[in-house]
Write an enzyme that holds these catalytic residues in place. Structure first.
Site, mmCIF file in Angstrom:
data_model
loop_
_atom_site.group_PDB
_atom_site.id
_atom_site.type_symbol
_atom_site.label_atom_id
_atom_site.label_comp_id
_atom_site.label_asym_id
_atom_site.label_seq_id
_atom_site.Cartn_x
_atom_site.Cartn_y
_atom_site.Cartn_z
ATOM 1 N N GLU A 1 4.202 2.923 15.266
ATOM 2 C CA GLU A 1 2.715 3.651 14.867
ATOM 3 C C GLU A 1 2.501 2.350 16.527
ATOM 4 O OE1 GLU A 1 0.382 2.893 11.552
ATOM 5 O OE2 GLU A 1 0.586 5.742 12.646
ATOM 6 N N HIS B 1 5.109 0.892 2.932
ATOM 7 C CA HIS B 1 4.718 2.098 3.298
ATOM 8 C C HIS B 1 5.669 2.092 4.718
ATOM 9 C CE1 HIS B 1 1.099 1.181 4.726
ATOM 10 N NE2 HIS B 1 1.033 2.219 5.544
HETATM 11 ZN ZN LIG Z 1 0.610 2.478 7.805
#
Ligand SMILES: [Zn+2]
Length: 366
Positions: free
Chosen positions: A138, A126
């Site tokens: 992230e 993903h």
């Molecule tokens: Zn992830």
């Protein structure tokens, strides 16, 4: 210097091996939608995650900022080797919008055969992204956030089920790579991006013809960072052995825009900024599979970019000890020299070579 490094690496590895944690809670798999009995969560209420999912407030959370100056080289970290990645087009793969990201389901025949102490089998992959206004990886490197991030999630087949593996310290492995805008269209990403509009709304599913999954990752799988962390979405289980590749994946601006603007989230708004902010390390160490070059700090490659690299802790320590030794040796030599000089001139105190005349008492009273 190698001995120092080896010693430090061993210490760190021992420490890492002792951080097993037990998880009593049960939950849906990342990043599927929450199962029965689970609270709704969103990126808008990240601070509240730990209320419903206690692990989200734990000491081994992901993502993290990778401070390249603090990483430690480990010669134990072999190149990541993938097997079974080139899927036949007759094989159909599920593609789904789960309200938080787009998920491509992967067959278990995709495995990691080297680079970890044991084999891992694929579950899904993903993405995380930002918006046309800002980047959305992230993990960050030396405080820098990249445009996006791909996560390929694997589980340890020694456990009976994925659900069980998710709660074990060595249960999950995630391969992460940064997405970055480059000058050309990335053909490996086209099969996914071309069908993204088919899963525009939350809960929608379609299938994609099999393709070479390996192409979604950087060409270089030798250079990476390794640390112990968690799922970056609830239930935030602290069972992920992370690999964050040094080399980035380049997409065209148009391709990145498709990722940033096509999907809708659970609130029917455009699904954007689906990333969690870096979490505290709480004393965790980050290993590097490679020794960083001293200069230049960033080495651009034709089809990718190497992440920031710089001196390692071992190098810094070696230099500090070298300087300390040089200063001590110099001080000792000066001391010896002074001692010898004094012993050669026994009468230096009694009969100085005066080159001035003493002031008269009158002069000193002014
Ligand atoms: Zn992830």
């Amino acid at each position: 210097m190698n001995c120092t490094r080896l010693g430090l690496s061993l210490l760190l590895l021992t420490a890492l091996g002792c951080t097993a944690e037990e998880h009593g809670s049960e939950g849906s798999s990342h990043p599927k939608r929450e199962g029965p009995g689970h609270s709704h969560w969103s990126y808008a209420d990240k601070a509240q995650w730990k209320t419903d999912f206690p692990d989200c407030g734990g000491q081994m959370q992901s993502p993290i900022n990778i401070d390249t100056n603090s990483t430690m080289y480990s010669r134990e970290l072999q190149a990541i080797v993938l097997s079974g990645s080139n899927l036949d087009p007759s094989k159909r793969l599920g593609l789904m919008n789960n309200g938080h990201t787009v998920v491509l389901r992967l067959p278990e025949s995709l495995t990691i055969t080297d680079g970890y102490p044991q084999e891992y089998r694929a579950m899904q992959l993903h993405f995380h992204w930002g918006s046309p206004q800002g980047p959305g990886s992230e993990h960050t490197v030396d405080g820098h956030r990249y445009d996006g991030e791909i996560h390929v999630v694997y589980y340890n087949p020694r456990y009976n089920s994925i659900k069980q593996a998710m709660t074990q310290p060595d249960g999950l492995a995630v391969l992460a790579a940064f997405l970055q805008v480059g000058p050309e269209k990335n053909t490996h990403y086209q099969p996914l991006l071309e069908q993204l509009h088919e899963v525009q709304e939350t809960g929608e599913e379609t299938t994609v013809a099999g393709f070479n999954i390996r192409g979604l990752l950087p060409s270089n799988l030798d250079r990476y960072y390794r640390y112990r962390g968690s799922l970056t979405t609830p239930p935030c289980y602290q069972t992920v052995n992370w690999t964050v590749f040094n080399q980035t994946v380049l997409l065209s601006q148009e391709q990145l825009s498709v990722l940033e603007t096509t999907l809708q989230g659970e609130d029917d708004e455009v699904l954007q900024n689906n990333f969690r902010l870096p979490q505290p390390l709480h004393g965790r160490g980050v290993l590097a599979s490679f020794q960083a070059a001293v200069s230049p700090r960033r080495v651009p490659l034709p089809d990718s970019e190497q992440l920031g690299s710089s001196l390692h802790t071992g190098d810094v320590l070696a230099i500090l000890f070298g300087i300390l030794f040089a200063v001590t040796a110099l001080a000792f030599l000066i001391y010896i020299y002074k001692q010898r000089s004094q012993s050669r001139r026994p009468d230096s105190h009694t009969k100085p070579n005066v080159i001035y005349t003493a002031a008269t008492p009158e002069e000193n009273m002014g």
